[in-house]
Motif scaffolding. Structure first.
Motif, PDB file in Angstrom:
ATOM      1  N   PRO A  76      -4.166  19.086   4.801  1.00 49.59           N
ATOM      2  CA  PRO A  76      -4.290  19.030   3.343  1.00 49.59           C
ATOM      3  C   PRO A  76      -2.969  18.819   2.618  1.00 49.59           C
ATOM      4  N   ASN A  77      -1.877  18.692   3.365  1.00 48.83           N
ATOM      5  CA  ASN A  77      -0.586  18.373   2.751  1.00 48.83           C
ATOM      6  C   ASN A  77      -0.310  16.871   2.717  1.00 48.83           C
ATOM      7  N   MET A  78      -1.207  16.073   3.271  1.00 48.91           N
ATOM      8  CA  MET A  78      -0.979  14.630   3.363  1.00 48.91           C
ATOM      9  C   MET A  78      -1.456  13.924   2.089  1.00 48.91           C
ATOM     10  N   PRO A  79      -0.544  13.347   1.307  1.00 44.04           N
ATOM     11  CA  PRO A  79      -0.967  12.612   0.106  1.00 44.04           C
ATOM     12  C   PRO A  79      -1.655  11.302   0.493  1.00 44.04           C
ATOM     13  N   LEU A  80      -2.744  10.998  -0.167  1.00 45.19           N
ATOM     14  CA  LEU A  80      -3.437   9.736   0.094  1.00 45.19           C
ATOM     15  C   LEU A  80      -2.587   8.543  -0.312  1.00 45.19           C
ATOM     16  N   GLU A  81      -1.704   8.749  -1.278  1.00 41.12           N
ATOM     17  CA  GLU A  81      -0.826   7.668  -1.730  1.00 41.12           C
ATOM     18  C   GLU A  81       0.060   7.137  -0.606  1.00 41.12           C
ATOM     19  N   THR A  82       0.239   7.930   0.435  1.00 36.40           N
ATOM     20  CA  THR A  82       1.054   7.522   1.580  1.00 36.40           C
ATOM     21  C   THR A  82       0.597   6.186   2.152  1.00 36.40           C
ATOM     22  N   PHE A  83      -0.704   5.943   2.138  1.00 35.32           N
ATOM     23  CA  PHE A  83      -1.274   4.800   2.836  1.00 35.32           C
ATOM     24  C   PHE A  83      -1.479   3.577   1.943  1.00 35.32           C
ATOM     25  N   LEU A  84      -1.259   3.720   0.655  1.00 32.15           N
ATOM     26  CA  LEU A  84      -1.582   2.637  -0.271  1.00 32.15           C
ATOM     27  C   LEU A  84      -0.566   1.502  -0.208  1.00 32.15           C
ATOM     28  N   PRO A  85      -1.009   0.283  -0.507  1.00 33.90           N
ATOM     29  CA  PRO A  85      -0.082  -0.853  -0.502  1.00 33.90           C
ATOM     30  C   PRO A  85       0.929  -0.742  -1.633  1.00 33.90           C
ATOM     31  N   PRO A  86       2.120  -1.305  -1.450  1.00 40.45           N
ATOM     32  CA  PRO A  86       3.138  -1.281  -2.511  1.00 40.45           C
ATOM     33  C   PRO A  86       2.716  -2.160  -3.687  1.00 40.45           C
ATOM     34  N   PRO A  87       3.383  -2.011  -4.829  1.00 36.91           N
ATOM     35  CA  PRO A  87       2.960  -2.708  -6.059  1.00 36.91           C
ATOM     36  C   PRO A  87       2.850  -4.224  -5.937  1.00 36.91           C
ATOM     37  N   HIS A  88       3.687  -4.857  -5.108  1.00 33.90           N
ATOM     38  CA  HIS A  88       3.628  -6.318  -5.036  1.00 33.90           C
ATOM     39  C   HIS A  88       2.367  -6.818  -4.324  1.00 33.90           C
ATOM     40  N   LEU A  89       1.622  -5.908  -3.698  1.00 34.60           N
ATOM     41  CA  LEU A  89       0.356  -6.279  -3.058  1.00 34.60           C
ATOM     42  C   LEU A  89      -0.817  -5.831  -3.939  1.00 34.60           C
ATOM     43  N   SER A  90      -0.740  -6.187  -5.196  1.00 29.43           N
ATOM     44  CA  SER A  90      -1.737  -5.731  -6.170  1.00 29.43           C
ATOM     45  C   SER A  90      -3.099  -6.386  -5.976  1.00 29.43           C
ATOM     46  N   ASP A  91      -3.177  -7.434  -5.154  1.00 28.47           N
ATOM     47  CA  ASP A  91      -4.465  -8.075  -4.877  1.00 28.47           C
ATOM     48  C   ASP A  91      -5.106  -7.568  -3.593  1.00 28.47           C
ATOM     49  N   VAL A  92      -4.502  -6.565  -2.970  1.00 31.05           N
ATOM     50  CA  VAL A  92      -5.144  -5.879  -1.844  1.00 31.05           C
ATOM     51  C   VAL A  92      -5.991  -4.756  -2.428  1.00 31.05           C
ATOM     52  N   HIS A  93      -7.294  -4.816  -2.180  1.00 31.55           N
ATOM     53  CA  HIS A  93      -8.210  -3.882  -2.832  1.00 31.55           C
ATOM     54  C   HIS A  93      -8.965  -2.965  -1.873  1.00 31.55           C
ATOM     55  N   LEU A  94      -8.922  -3.263  -0.579  1.00 34.69           N
ATOM     56  CA  LEU A  94      -9.719  -2.488   0.373  1.00 34.69           C
ATOM     57  C   LEU A  94      -8.917  -2.252   1.644  1.00 34.69           C
ATOM     58  N   LEU A  95      -8.833  -0.992   2.065  1.00 34.27           N
ATOM     59  CA  LEU A  95      -8.144  -0.624   3.300  1.00 34.27           C
ATOM     60  C   LEU A  95      -9.172  -0.069   4.275  1.00 34.27           C
ATOM     61  N   LEU A  96      -9.321  -0.762   5.402  1.00 37.07           N
ATOM     62  CA  LEU A  96     -10.284  -0.397   6.432  1.00 37.07           C
ATOM     63  C   LEU A  96      -9.563  -0.154   7.750  1.00 37.07           C
ATOM     64  N   SER A  97     -10.326   0.215   8.768  1.00 34.08           N
ATOM     65  CA  SER A  97      -9.784   0.353  10.116  1.00 34.08           C
ATOM     66  C   SER A  97     -10.830  -0.125  11.115  1.00 34.08           C
ATOM     67  N   LYS A  98     -10.372  -0.362  12.346  1.00 33.51           N
ATOM     68  CA  LYS A  98     -11.245  -0.873  13.402  1.00 33.51           C
ATOM     69  C   LYS A  98     -11.205   0.040  14.617  1.00 33.51           C
TER      70      LYS A  98
END
Length: 246
Positions: A76-98
């Motif tokens: 519960p100490n892990m911020p979700l923001e850790t995994f988000l794309p940086p601002p220059h990737l503003s057209d990335v809208h979905l993060l998935l895994s396989k």
């Protein structure tokens, strides 16, 4: 997405509630079915997206994390923001895994954006417009097909390492690694959560129990601060290799 009277799911949800409490994230829960079975996932996410998009931009949530009920929040100490794309990737809208079956949508991050409404609406409608399609994994297969078939959806989707936010179980005791499964797919101390896809309902308590016990004990080895996990460097390195969608 949770309804009925399943004490295992309720217990697992409390681990997510602790994460939300510590880091100030709102938690949304679908308590009654709206569509058939697995398709309710689309309903709850769409509902929240539409609510948020009606707000002024500065008052909206920016991203949503969807998680299945068969997940246990381990750090519960892990911020979700850790995994988000940086601002220059503003057209990335979905993060998935396989995993070994391909895309797994049991846990994913989706941007609060009109694109997301379009994707989830198209996913919900997919079996209606493609009645002969083989949707082995229901909504997951429909979403996966859309991402493969439609460049508009595909180019704004990024597949992240499974361990980031959708790690799978270790050995049954929750302590040891499973030697029969790749280590990079298994949850490690400091990781966000563990997911148990395909676990039969009659086995939920037995399978999730050891992991819920670890989470409820709030062990320091598992609840590591972000700076001790290695994810700062790992995520920075990952996103540097991703080009903006064209």
């Amino acid at each position: 997405m949770l309804w009925g009277n399943n004490p295992v799911y309720e217990r697992a949800l409390k681990t997510h509630e602790e994460h939300s409490r510590r880091l100030g994230y709102p938690l949304f829960r679908l308590e009654a079915p709206v569509l058939d079975n697995f398709w309710n996932k689309m309903a709850i996410i769409l509902s929240v997206l539409l609510q948020e998009l009606q707000k002024p931009v500065g008052q909206r949530l920016e991203w949503l994390l969807y998680f299945d009920a068969d997940t246990v929040l381990m750090n519960p100490n892990m911020p979700l923001e850790t995994f988000l794309p940086p601002p220059h990737l503003s057209d990335v809208h979905l993060l998935l895994s396989k995993d070994w079956n391909g895309m797994n949508s049991g846990v994913f991050l989706i941007r609060v954006h009109s694109w997301s409404v379009e994707l989830l609406t198209a996913t919900t409608a997919y079996p209606i417009y493609n009645p002969k399609a083989n949707l082995q994994w229901f909504d997951q297969s429909a979403m996966g097909n859309l991402i493969k078939e439609n460049d508009y959806f595909g180019r704004s989707t990024v597949y992240c390492p499974l361990r980031w936010f959708n790690a799978y179980m270790r050995a049954p005791n929750g302590r040891d690694l499973n030697r029969d499964s790749p280590s990079h797919l298994q949850v490690h101390p400091g990781d966000l959560l563990v997911h148990f896809p395909g676990t039969p309902k009659e086995k939920l308590g037995e399978t999730l129990g050891p992991y819920m016990a670890i989470a409820e004990a709030h062990e320091a080895g598992w609840e590591q601060p972000l700076e001790n996990t290695g994810y700062i460097k790992e995520t920075e390195s990952f996103w540097k290799r991703i080009d903006p969608p064209s």
